[in-house]
Design an enzyme around this catalytic site. Structure first.
Site, PDB file in Angstrom:
ATOM      1  N   HIS A   1       0.838  -1.207   0.000  1.00  0.00           N
ATOM      2  CA  HIS A   1       0.000   0.000   0.000  1.00  0.00           C
ATOM      3  C   HIS A   1       0.873   1.257   0.000  1.00  0.00           C
ATOM      4  O   HIS A   1       0.614   2.214  -0.740  1.00  0.00           O
ATOM      5  CB  HIS A   1      -0.914   0.026   1.230  1.00  0.00           C
ATOM      6  CG  HIS A   1      -1.900  -1.093   1.290  1.00  0.00           C
ATOM      7  ND1 HIS A   1      -2.072  -1.867   2.418  1.00  0.00           N
ATOM      8  CD2 HIS A   1      -2.756  -1.577   0.360  1.00  0.00           C
ATOM      9  CE1 HIS A   1      -3.006  -2.765   2.191  1.00  0.00           C
ATOM     10  NE2 HIS A   1      -3.439  -2.614   0.943  1.00  0.00           N
TER      11      HIS A   1
ATOM     12  N   LYS B   1     -16.968  -7.170   6.642  1.00  0.00           N
ATOM     13  CA  LYS B   1     -15.742  -7.652   7.284  1.00  0.00           C
ATOM     14  C   LYS B   1     -15.661  -7.151   8.727  1.00  0.00           C
ATOM     15  O   LYS B   1     -16.008  -6.025   9.009  1.00  0.00           O
ATOM     16  CB  LYS B   1     -14.497  -7.135   6.557  1.00  0.00           C
ATOM     17  CG  LYS B   1     -14.273  -7.661   5.172  1.00  0.00           C
ATOM     18  CD  LYS B   1     -12.993  -7.072   4.601  1.00  0.00           C
ATOM     19  CE  LYS B   1     -12.704  -7.531   3.198  1.00  0.00           C
ATOM     20  NZ  LYS B   1     -11.481  -6.891   2.666  1.00  0.00           N
TER      21      LYS B   1
ATOM     22  N   ARG C   1      -2.171  -6.576  -8.018  1.00  0.00           N
ATOM     23  CA  ARG C   1      -1.117  -7.584  -7.868  1.00  0.00           C
ATOM     24  C   ARG C   1      -1.173  -8.630  -8.955  1.00  0.00           C
ATOM     25  O   ARG C   1      -0.157  -9.209  -9.315  1.00  0.00           O
ATOM     26  CB  ARG C   1      -1.244  -8.268  -6.501  1.00  0.00           C
ATOM     27  CG  ARG C   1      -0.928  -7.375  -5.322  1.00  0.00           C
ATOM     28  CD  ARG C   1      -1.275  -8.042  -4.028  1.00  0.00           C
ATOM     29  NE  ARG C   1      -2.737  -8.252  -4.030  1.00  0.00           N
ATOM     30  CZ  ARG C   1      -3.381  -9.060  -3.223  1.00  0.00           C
ATOM     31  NH1 ARG C   1      -2.733  -9.757  -2.331  1.00  0.00           N
ATOM     32  NH2 ARG C   1      -4.685  -9.174  -3.291  1.00  0.00           N
TER      33      ARG C   1
ATOM     34  N   SER D   1      -3.076  -8.138   2.821  1.00  0.00           N
ATOM     35  CA  SER D   1      -3.498  -7.928   4.204  1.00  0.00           C
ATOM     36  C   SER D   1      -4.024  -9.212   4.830  1.00  0.00           C
ATOM     37  O   SER D   1      -3.765  -9.494   5.999  1.00  0.00           O
ATOM     38  CB  SER D   1      -4.569  -6.826   4.274  1.00  0.00           C
ATOM     39  OG  SER D   1      -4.011  -5.587   3.926  1.00  0.00           O
TER      40      SER D   1
END
Length: 164
Positions: free
Chosen positions: A18, A42, A91, A129
């Protein structure tokens, strides 16, 4: 006109990946606003207020980075803060598929918003993460993946819990 980009995410936790996207984004934009969103689907692993402090500390020498928290649609927050760009890191192709759908919906909500994707630096691509949370949950050190030390996080947690 100032080119403002909103970099949204749950950042639970905020990683070196990040950080890399923000530093590279500063070459493209006059200001990058890190927006820590509240994802209702979440449960946070790291407290939101503590993560906000750690991100602010990470960028304390960068006057063109600021950190906000929000509980609304990302596109609405972007409009509210005057951002015409959303900054996102990719990614892999799985990230692209996910982010593409979100970018389309954001354009529906806020027609003037453009999503800018930066490809993650190769040495940081394996970091996520969720992997960091799993490693940490089972006692594995993760500081190599973070731009701060989790001992700082634990100190901040203790201070918050003690009411100071």
């Amino acid at each position: 006109m100032k080119r403002i980009a909103l970099f949204p995410g749950s950042f639970d936790p905020f990683t070196k990946g990040h950080e890399d996207i923000i530093l590279r984004g500063l070459r493209l934009f006059d200001e990058v606003v890190v927006g820590i969103g509240n994802n209702s689907s979440k449960q946070r692993y790291f407290p939101l207020d503590v993560m906000k402090e750690l991100i602010e500390k990470t960028f304390e020498k960068e006057e063109n980075v600021r950190v906000i928290t929000y509980n609304d649609l990302t596109a609405r927050i972007a409009r509210e803060i005057g951002a015409k760009f959303l900054l996102r890191g990719l990614r892999n192709t799985t990230d692209f598929e996910y982010e593409n759908g979100i970018a389309q919906v954001n354009r529906f909500v806020y027609e003037e918003i453009e999503t800018v994707f930066l490809i993650t630096s190769p040495n940081l691509a394996p970091i996520s993460s969720s992997i960091i949370r799993d490693l940490h949950r089972y006692g594995q050190g993760v500081d190599d993946f973070l731009p701060y030390s989790l001992s700082e996080l634990n100190k901040l947690r203790e201070l918050k819990n003690s009411g100071l």
